[in-house]
Design a protein around this motif. Structure first.
Motif, PDB file in Angstrom:
ATOM      1  N   GLU A   5      -4.393  -3.194   1.273  1.00 46.08           N
ATOM      2  CA  GLU A   5      -4.681  -2.730   2.623  1.00 46.08           C
ATOM      3  C   GLU A   5      -5.922  -1.833   2.629  1.00 46.08           C
ATOM      4  OE1 GLU A   5      -2.667  -0.367   6.385  1.00 46.08           O
ATOM      5  OE2 GLU A   5      -1.453  -0.740   4.603  1.00 46.08           O
ATOM      6  N   ALA A   6      -6.056  -0.983   1.609  1.00 44.56           N
ATOM      7  CA  ALA A   6      -7.228  -0.115   1.500  1.00 44.56           C
ATOM      8  C   ALA A   6      -8.499  -0.960   1.397  1.00 44.56           C
ATOM      9  CB  ALA A   6      -7.094   0.813   0.295  1.00 44.56           C
ATOM     10  N   SER A   7      -8.405  -2.053   0.665  1.00 44.66           N
ATOM     11  CA  SER A   7      -9.540  -2.960   0.522  1.00 44.66           C
ATOM     12  C   SER A   7      -9.896  -3.570   1.877  1.00 44.66           C
ATOM     13  CB  SER A   7      -9.195  -4.060  -0.483  1.00 44.66           C
ATOM     14  OG  SER A   7     -10.204  -5.023  -0.525  1.00 44.66           O
ATOM     15  N   ARG A   8      -8.898  -4.009   2.596  1.00 42.57           N
ATOM     16  CA  ARG A   8      -9.123  -4.622   3.908  1.00 42.57           C
ATOM     17  C   ARG A   8      -9.711  -3.609   4.888  1.00 42.57           C
ATOM     18  NH1 ARG A   8      -6.650  -4.435   8.422  1.00 42.57           N
ATOM     19  NH2 ARG A   8      -4.783  -3.433   7.620  1.00 42.57           N
ATOM     20  N   VAL A   9      -9.137  -2.417   4.936  1.00 34.74           N
ATOM     21  CA  VAL A   9      -9.571  -1.384   5.880  1.00 34.74           C
ATOM     22  C   VAL A   9     -10.977  -0.877   5.557  1.00 34.74           C
ATOM     23  CG1 VAL A   9      -9.110   0.992   6.636  1.00 34.74           C
ATOM     24  CG2 VAL A   9      -7.240  -0.645   6.474  1.00 34.74           C
ATOM     25  N   SER A  10     -11.282  -0.716   4.280  1.00 34.91           N
ATOM     26  CA  SER A  10     -12.573  -0.150   3.873  1.00 34.91           C
ATOM     27  C   SER A  10     -13.681  -1.191   3.782  1.00 34.91           C
ATOM     28  CB  SER A  10     -12.438   0.562   2.523  1.00 34.91           C
ATOM     29  OG  SER A  10     -12.186  -0.376   1.492  1.00 34.91           O
ATOM     30  N   GLY A  11     -13.304  -2.460   3.646  1.00 38.96           N
ATOM     31  CA  GLY A  11     -14.298  -3.511   3.461  1.00 38.96           C
ATOM     32  C   GLY A  11     -14.832  -3.576   2.049  1.00 38.96           C
ATOM     33  N   ARG A  15     -11.272  -4.508  -6.673  1.00 44.74           N
ATOM     34  CA  ARG A  15     -11.950  -4.258  -7.948  1.00 44.74           C
ATOM     35  C   ARG A  15     -12.906  -3.066  -7.828  1.00 44.74           C
ATOM     36  NH1 ARG A  15     -16.524  -7.654 -10.820  1.00 44.74           N
ATOM     37  NH2 ARG A  15     -16.305  -6.845 -12.922  1.00 44.74           N
ATOM     38  N   SER A  16     -13.654  -3.011  -6.720  1.00 44.71           N
ATOM     39  CA  SER A  16     -14.563  -1.887  -6.504  1.00 44.71           C
ATOM     40  C   SER A  16     -13.797  -0.578  -6.358  1.00 44.71           C
ATOM     41  CB  SER A  16     -15.424  -2.120  -5.260  1.00 44.71           C
ATOM     42  OG  SER A  16     -16.347  -3.154  -5.491  1.00 44.71           O
ATOM     43  N   LEU A  17     -12.669  -0.618  -5.666  1.00 45.42           N
ATOM     44  CA  LEU A  17     -11.853   0.587  -5.527  1.00 45.42           C
ATOM     45  C   LEU A  17     -11.403   1.091  -6.899  1.00 45.42           C
ATOM     46  CD1 LEU A  17      -9.711  -0.383  -2.410  1.00 45.42           C
ATOM     47  CD2 LEU A  17     -11.530   1.337  -2.508  1.00 45.42           C
ATOM     48  N   ARG A  18     -10.982   0.174  -7.756  1.00 42.50           N
ATOM     49  CA  ARG A  18     -10.580   0.566  -9.116  1.00 42.50           C
ATOM     50  C   ARG A  18     -11.777   1.130  -9.886  1.00 42.50           C
ATOM     51  NH1 ARG A  18      -8.479  -4.574  -9.058  1.00 42.50           N
ATOM     52  NH2 ARG A  18      -6.383  -4.635  -8.230  1.00 42.50           N
ATOM     53  N   HIS A  19     -12.936   0.516  -9.700  1.00 39.54           N
ATOM     54  CA  HIS A  19     -14.165   0.988 -10.362  1.00 39.54           C
ATOM     55  C   HIS A  19     -14.506   2.403  -9.897  1.00 39.54           C
ATOM     56  CE1 HIS A  19     -18.143   1.016 -12.124  1.00 39.54           C
ATOM     57  NE2 HIS A  19     -18.658   1.261 -10.931  1.00 39.54           N
ATOM     58  N   PHE A  35       2.088   2.499  -8.230  1.00 40.09           N
ATOM     59  CA  PHE A  35       1.037   1.852  -7.452  1.00 40.09           C
ATOM     60  C   PHE A  35       0.121   2.907  -6.834  1.00 40.09           C
ATOM     61  CE2 PHE A  35       3.418  -2.329  -6.227  1.00 40.09           C
ATOM     62  CZ  PHE A  35       3.524  -2.649  -7.567  1.00 40.09           C
ATOM     63  N   ARG A  36      -1.129   2.554  -6.679  1.00 44.49           N
ATOM     64  CA  ARG A  36      -2.070   3.458  -6.024  1.00 44.49           C
ATOM     65  C   ARG A  36      -1.699   3.606  -4.551  1.00 44.49           C
ATOM     66  NH1 ARG A  36      -4.707   0.399  -9.722  1.00 44.49           N
ATOM     67  NH2 ARG A  36      -6.182   1.441 -11.096  1.00 44.49           N
ATOM     68  N   ASP A  37      -1.951   4.804  -4.034  1.00 48.34           N
ATOM     69  CA  ASP A  37      -1.666   5.094  -2.630  1.00 48.34           C
ATOM     70  C   ASP A  37      -2.913   5.721  -2.021  1.00 48.34           C
ATOM     71  OD1 ASP A  37      -0.334   5.440  -0.218  1.00 48.34           O
ATOM     72  OD2 ASP A  37       0.548   7.362  -0.829  1.00 48.34           O
ATOM     73  N   TYR A  38      -3.562   4.988  -1.122  1.00 47.07           N
ATOM     74  CA  TYR A  38      -4.823   5.436  -0.527  1.00 47.07           C
ATOM     75  C   TYR A  38      -4.558   6.063   0.832  1.00 47.07           C
ATOM     76  CZ  TYR A  38      -6.994   2.638  -4.152  1.00 47.07           C
ATOM     77  OH  TYR A  38      -7.384   2.138  -5.368  1.00 47.07           O
ATOM     78  N   CYS A  39      -5.000   7.297   0.986  1.00 47.24           N
ATOM     79  CA  CYS A  39      -4.848   7.993   2.266  1.00 47.24           C
ATOM     80  C   CYS A  39      -6.126   7.808   3.085  1.00 47.24           C
ATOM     81  CB  CYS A  39      -4.532   9.468   2.049  1.00 47.24           C
ATOM     82  SG  CYS A  39      -5.859  10.375   1.239  1.00 47.24           S
ATOM     83  N   PRO A  40      -6.084   8.110   4.373  1.00 45.27           N
ATOM     84  CA  PRO A  40      -7.280   7.937   5.209  1.00 45.27           C
ATOM     85  C   PRO A  40      -8.505   8.705   4.702  1.00 45.27           C
ATOM     86  CG  PRO A  40      -5.357   8.221   6.596  1.00 45.27           C
ATOM     87  CD  PRO A  40      -4.905   8.469   5.175  1.00 45.27           C
ATOM     88  N   SER A  41      -8.310   9.894   4.138  1.00 46.73           N
ATOM     89  CA  SER A  41      -9.471  10.643   3.655  1.00 46.73           C
ATOM     90  C   SER A  41     -10.126   9.947   2.462  1.00 46.73           C
ATOM     91  CB  SER A  41      -9.090  12.082   3.289  1.00 46.73           C
ATOM     92  OG  SER A  41      -8.177  12.101   2.221  1.00 46.73           O
TER      93      SER A  41
END
Length: 121
Positions: A5-11, A15-19, A35-41
């Motif tokens: 979802e973070a990937s979809r929301v951020s575009g 893989r880039s998020l993990r990087h 599992f990773r948990d991405y908050c809005p900030s």
């Protein structure tokens, strides 16, 4: 939110998020299952990272400035910003020098091609 979802929301790809995490640019939370948990900030920070990367800044400089961007106005920020701006200006100047060399090479190749086409095989 999970990484998909973070990937979809951020575009940005998962893989880039993990990087970004590996590079210390973001620190997502973790759920009880690991599992990773991405908050809005964190997503906001990802947008800033993308903008800086797209402008050509290297990860090293981004890593240096990100904490200062998040901290807000604090004592000594002017000095930090001045140092960062100096680094960015230096990077930009080196980039401009490389572009000038490439432009000269392109001009030389254009001249060679014009001459080669004029004289023919």
């Amino acid at each position: 939110m999970k990484i998909s979802e973070a990937s979809r929301v951020s575009g940005v790809s998962a893989r880039s998020l993990r990087h970004y995490e590996d590079e210390g640019l973001i620190v997502p939370g973790r759920c009880s299952n690991g599992f990773r948990d991405y908050c809005p900030s964190t997503i906001d920070r990802v947008h800033v990272i993308r903008t800086l990367l797209e402008s050509g800044l290297p990860v090293r400089l981004i890593r240096e400035v990100l904490p200062r961007l998040a901290d807000g106005p604090v004592v000594g920020t002017d000095v930090v910003c001045a140092e960062f701006l100096h680094e960015v200006q230096s990077y930009r100047d080196r980039l401009a020098a490389r572009i000038a060399v490439l432009s000269d090479q392109q001009t030389a190749l254009d001249a060679y091609l014009r001459e080669a086409r004029r004289t023919g095989p």
